[in-house]
Design a protein around this motif. Structure first.
Motif, PDB file in Angstrom:
ATOM      1  N   GLU A  89     -43.949 -11.219  62.471  1.00 23.22           N
ATOM      2  CA  GLU A  89     -42.634 -11.814  62.225  1.00 23.22           C
ATOM      3  C   GLU A  89     -41.820 -11.772  63.502  1.00 23.22           C
ATOM      4  OE1 GLU A  89     -39.882 -10.800  58.740  1.00 23.22           O
ATOM      5  OE2 GLU A  89     -38.826  -9.969  60.491  1.00 23.22           O
ATOM      6  N   HIS A 124     -44.976 -11.288  46.830  1.00 20.26           N
ATOM      7  CA  HIS A 124     -43.826 -11.812  47.553  1.00 20.26           C
ATOM      8  C   HIS A 124     -42.863 -12.531  46.615  1.00 20.26           C
ATOM      9  CE1 HIS A 124     -46.581 -11.127  50.867  1.00 20.26           C
ATOM     10  NE2 HIS A 124     -45.574 -11.288  51.702  1.00 20.26           N
ATOM     11  N   ALA A 126     -38.872 -14.781  46.944  1.00 27.28           N
ATOM     12  CA  ALA A 126     -37.835 -15.310  47.826  1.00 27.28           C
ATOM     13  C   ALA A 126     -36.602 -14.418  47.730  1.00 27.28           C
ATOM     14  CB  ALA A 126     -37.491 -16.735  47.430  1.00 27.28           C
ATOM     15  N   THR A 130     -33.741 -17.027  52.043  1.00 25.26           N
ATOM     16  CA  THR A 130     -35.068 -17.612  52.251  1.00 25.26           C
ATOM     17  C   THR A 130     -34.946 -19.135  52.201  1.00 25.26           C
ATOM     18  OG1 THR A 130     -36.183 -15.719  51.250  1.00 25.26           O
ATOM     19  CG2 THR A 130     -37.443 -17.758  51.410  1.00 25.26           C
ATOM     20  N   ILE A 133     -40.786 -20.348  51.607  1.00 23.02           N
ATOM     21  CA  ILE A 133     -41.782 -19.314  51.348  1.00 23.02           C
ATOM     22  C   ILE A 133     -42.929 -19.993  50.610  1.00 23.02           C
ATOM     23  CG2 ILE A 133     -40.642 -18.511  49.234  1.00 23.02           C
ATOM     24  CD1 ILE A 133     -41.706 -15.644  49.984  1.00 23.02           C
ATOM     25  N   GLN A 147     -43.067 -17.494  55.714  1.00 20.16           N
ATOM     26  CA  GLN A 147     -41.657 -17.452  55.330  1.00 20.16           C
ATOM     27  C   GLN A 147     -40.775 -17.844  56.504  1.00 20.16           C
ATOM     28  OE1 GLN A 147     -40.181 -14.054  52.970  1.00 20.16           O
ATOM     29  NE2 GLN A 147     -42.153 -13.106  53.466  1.00 20.16           N
TER      30      GLN A 147
END
Length: 177
Positions: A89, A124, A126, A130, A133, A147
């Motif tokens: 990320e 996962h 949102a 977000t 996603i 994401q």
């Protein structure tokens, strides 16, 4: 409408004021572009340790923060989310989610295409902020989640782009397709 300047000094001062006004926007856009391009160039590449990812991405001098681990190569950090084997990320200042999504979509469609879209795995959800996603089915019964979004950060808002690879067998639809 035309603007007339009485002398070169007035023209120079006006130009300097205009450049100073747009420079922060241009610089922020350039930093975001660097972060987005670096994410797309390196975050989809498997086989990197954290140190290799940091070196490949030039994190020491980069205009973004990196969160990275790959549990198949070295121990995952404490507090890593359940089911996520690998995370990459980047997070950078400002709201650049539209540009990030556009670039991510291009990257995922570029051969080798980054998996087929599947329902979002249970690992996962949102969160607030977000913007995108998606679950993606990869080769060998693997699943990834991509994401993009924004979140509060010191001094304002930041954009994040992430890709998580789940442990083998997690996140596939019930029929295993």
């Amino acid at each position: 409408m035309s603007i007339r300047f009485h002398n070169r000094r007035d023209l120079f001062i006006s130009l300097a004021i205009a450049i100073a006004a747009i420079a922060p926007t241009v610089q922020a856009g350039s930093r975001a572009h660097t972060a987005i391009d670096t994410f797309n160039a390196w975050c989809f590449k498997a086989g990197q340790t954290e140190a290799q990812a940091r070196a490949n991405m030039g994190v020491d001098d980069a205009p973004f923060a990196l969160t990275f681990w790959d549990d198949s190569l070295e121990p995952r950090p404490d507090g890593a989310p359940q089911g996520v084997e690998r995370r990459c990320e980047v997070a950078f200042d400002g709201d650049h989610s539209t540009a990030a999504i556009k670039a991510l979509r291009v990257q995922m469609a570029t051969p080798p295409v980054f998996g087929a879209k599947i329902p979002l795995p249970d690992t996962h959800t949102a969160d607030d902020g977000t913007a995108l996603i998606e679950g993606r089915e990869l080769l060998r019964k693997r699943v990834a989640v991509v994401q993009v979004g924004t979140r509060a950060a010191q001094g304002g808002v930041q954009t994040y782009m992430g890709v998580d690879r789940l442990y083998a067998g997690l996140g596939l639809p019930e029929d295993g397709s």
